[in-house]
Write an enzyme that holds these catalytic residues in place. Structure first.
Site, PDB file in Angstrom:
ATOM      1  N   SER A   1      43.094 -36.472  31.357  1.00  0.00           N
ATOM      2  CA  SER A   1      42.583 -37.802  31.642  1.00  0.00           C
ATOM      3  C   SER A   1      42.902 -38.090  33.108  1.00  0.00           C
ATOM      4  O   SER A   1      44.062 -38.150  33.495  1.00  0.00           O
ATOM      5  CB  SER A   1      43.259 -38.817  30.729  1.00  0.00           C
ATOM      6  OG  SER A   1      43.012 -40.111  31.219  1.00  0.00           O
TER       7      SER A   1
ATOM      8  N   ASP B   1      34.678 -41.741  28.300  1.00  0.00           N
ATOM      9  CA  ASP B   1      34.955 -43.015  27.622  1.00  0.00           C
ATOM     10  C   ASP B   1      34.000 -44.118  28.032  1.00  0.00           C
ATOM     11  O   ASP B   1      33.441 -44.815  27.182  1.00  0.00           O
ATOM     12  CB  ASP B   1      36.397 -43.457  27.898  1.00  0.00           C
ATOM     13  CG  ASP B   1      37.393 -42.458  27.363  1.00  0.00           C
ATOM     14  OD1 ASP B   1      38.032 -42.741  26.347  1.00  0.00           O
ATOM     15  OD2 ASP B   1      37.513 -41.365  27.953  1.00  0.00           O
TER      16      ASP B   1
ATOM     17  N   ASP C   1      46.875 -49.799  32.845  1.00  0.00           N
ATOM     18  CA  ASP C   1      45.641 -50.259  33.485  1.00  0.00           C
ATOM     19  C   ASP C   1      45.035 -51.479  32.808  1.00  0.00           C
ATOM     20  O   ASP C   1      44.481 -52.357  33.462  1.00  0.00           O
ATOM     21  CB  ASP C   1      44.628 -49.109  33.554  1.00  0.00           C
ATOM     22  CG  ASP C   1      45.068 -48.060  34.558  1.00  0.00           C
ATOM     23  OD1 ASP C   1      45.707 -48.444  35.556  1.00  0.00           O
ATOM     24  OD2 ASP C   1      44.792 -46.862  34.345  1.00  0.00           O
TER      25      ASP C   1
ATOM     26  N   ARG D   1      43.343 -51.142  40.796  1.00  0.00           N
ATOM     27  CA  ARG D   1      42.896 -51.950  39.652  1.00  0.00           C
ATOM     28  C   ARG D   1      42.587 -53.404  39.978  1.00  0.00           C
ATOM     29  O   ARG D   1      41.592 -53.950  39.483  1.00  0.00           O
ATOM     30  CB  ARG D   1      43.912 -51.862  38.508  1.00  0.00           C
ATOM     31  CG  ARG D   1      44.110 -50.448  37.952  1.00  0.00           C
ATOM     32  CD  ARG D   1      42.810 -49.774  37.626  1.00  0.00           C
ATOM     33  NE  ARG D   1      42.997 -48.518  36.904  1.00  0.00           N
ATOM     34  CZ  ARG D   1      42.041 -47.641  36.678  1.00  0.00           C
ATOM     35  NH1 ARG D   1      40.817 -47.862  37.137  1.00  0.00           N
ATOM     36  NH2 ARG D   1      42.273 -46.536  36.012  1.00  0.00           N
TER      37      ARG D   1
END
Ligand code: ARG
Length: 413
Positions: free
Chosen positions: A181, A20, A129, A100
């Site tokens: 993922s 991605d 996220d 994050r």
């Protein structure tokens, strides 16, 4: 400063080298009119950084930076999470979630350094996220534009994305065969998508990369002594080491013994349930050890009250509120609570399990002379009767009044 010639200037992209974020480099240029600086924030477990930097440039980035944030991550993010024994919904040690806010912080720092006016990330519109990164960026610099193409309507499907990267000659190791993922860092590995989307299907072995199957784990248990100072793990088996190294070492031991697989349905912030598989041997083992030590050295009331702070902090981390003042206040409480959390915990790893089977501390509140049933007993048994009488007094009065009331009613009838 940026020397961008793109119509909208420069964007700093949170880059991992995966499918991605690799596709995002030409995408941001073509659809959004930005030159891209790829920013890899290394929170641990990143392999071959030079190759990832090369891939970013080969994908069209005007520059690629790698930031080693492992120590900062361990000290200022994993450690408070450990002090909080933080587990989202009692299972997930928040490995992705706790990383994050630091990624957000590094994106903003990089944007400032390069004079970029925007930051971008590859998080989708239905995950947690995006919330964590967006809120984190806004908390640092609300003037930056945040671009999240993966939540826009024109973002391609996974199959189309593979065609897109192929058409743009982007070198990525990902093929159509890799269905998962994944996100990973020092505190753990998260895995979703593919067959995992059916909650009835047991995770296949290939969903796990670090923790061996318990059936393949050694037939002999392994003991490890974790030493803490003020809530911080500082040594394994008497060998002092830095936090990053210590987490890596204990993680490797857990992995080898088949400990640390978590398979769960979790409640996302955006309202959906998702099935996720985690490999979190190191973080879980340290939480087990840390909690065990707290049980030895903290008072009952502190332990019980601390649980509410622990679960609040876990939710705050999960829900992207790291930069809320309440998080700071929770952390202040946690640090204060760790003053005497020093001592040793012996962990036993065996065939998929990890348990504490020994504990010692200079601050131990455990008293043999109070606990023992032998002749050495010093507990004041006579005091118990009076204590119970007062302790149960409200309950006794409640029952007595109820009884009298009942009797009066019977007389009236
Ligand atoms: N569900 C976890 C969380 O919200 C992990 C998400 C990580 N992403 C992934 N691609 N596995 O914190």
């Amino acid at each position: 400063m940026s020397t961008s010639s793109a119509p909208n200037g420069t964007v700093v992209l949170a880059y991992s080298g995966g499918l991605d974020t690799s596709a995002l480099i030409p995408w941001l240029k073509e659809k959004y009119g930005y030159d891209v600086i790829a920013c890899l924030v290394d929170l641990g477990r990143v392999k071959d950084i030079p190759a990832i930097m090369e891939r970013a440039k080969a994908s069209g980035a005007i520059d690629a930076v790698a930031i080693d944030a492992k120590d900062e991550f361990a000290e200022h993010y994993c450690l408070p999470a450990l002090m909080a024994n933080a587990l989202y919904e009692d299972k997930y040690p928040l490995s992705t979630a706790i990383g994050r806010p630091l990624i957000a912080r590094k994106l903003v720092e990089t944007a400032h350094k390069y004079g970029a006016t925007a930051v971008a990330h590859g998080a989708t519109g239905k995950g947690n996220d995006q919330v964590r990164i967006d809120v984190g960026v806004r908390a640092q610099d609300p003037s930056l534009t945040i671009i999240a193409p993966a939540r826009a309507a024109d973002w391609p499907s996974r199959e189309e994305l593979l065609d897109y990267v192929a058409a743009h000659d982007i070198p990525t190791a990902l093929t159509k065969k890799n269905p998962y993922s994944v996100d990973e860092n020092l505190w753990g590995r998260s895995n979703e998508c593919g067959v995992l989307e059916d909650p009835w299907v047991a995770p296949p072995e290939d969903a796990f990369q670090f923790v061996v199957s318990a059936k393949d784990a050694p037939d002999q248990p392994q003991h490890v002594i974790v030493s803490f100072e003020k809530g911080k793990p500082v040594a394994l088996d008497g060998k002092t080491m830095g936090l990053v190294e210590l987490i890596e070492e204990i993680d490797a031991i857990g992995n080898a013994h088949g400990f640390g697989r978590v398979d769960m349905i979790e409640n996302r912030l955006v309202g959906i349930k998702s099935r996720e598989v985690y490999e979190v041997a190191g973080s879980l083992a340290l939480i087990i050890a840390h909690r065990e030590l707290e049980d030895l050295v903290l008072t009952r009331d502190l332990i019980h009250f601390k649980r509410s702070i622990e679960s609040k902090l876990a939710d705050m981390v999960y829900e992207g509120q790291w930069f809320d003042p309440l998080t700071e206040a929770c952390k202040a409480f946690l640090f204060e609570s760790q003053e005497r959390v020093s001592g040793d915990i012996r962990l036993k790893f065996f065939k998929g399990s990890c348990v504490a089977d020994g504990r010692q501390s200079d601050f131990s509140l455990y008293s043999y002379k109070l606990a023992t049933y032998t002749t050495e007993d010093e507990f004041t048994h006579e005091a118990a009767a009076g204590f119970i009488q007062l302790w149960g007094l409200p309950i006794e009065i409640w029952a007595r009044i109820g009884k009298e009331h009942h009797m009066m009613k019977e007389l009236e009838d």
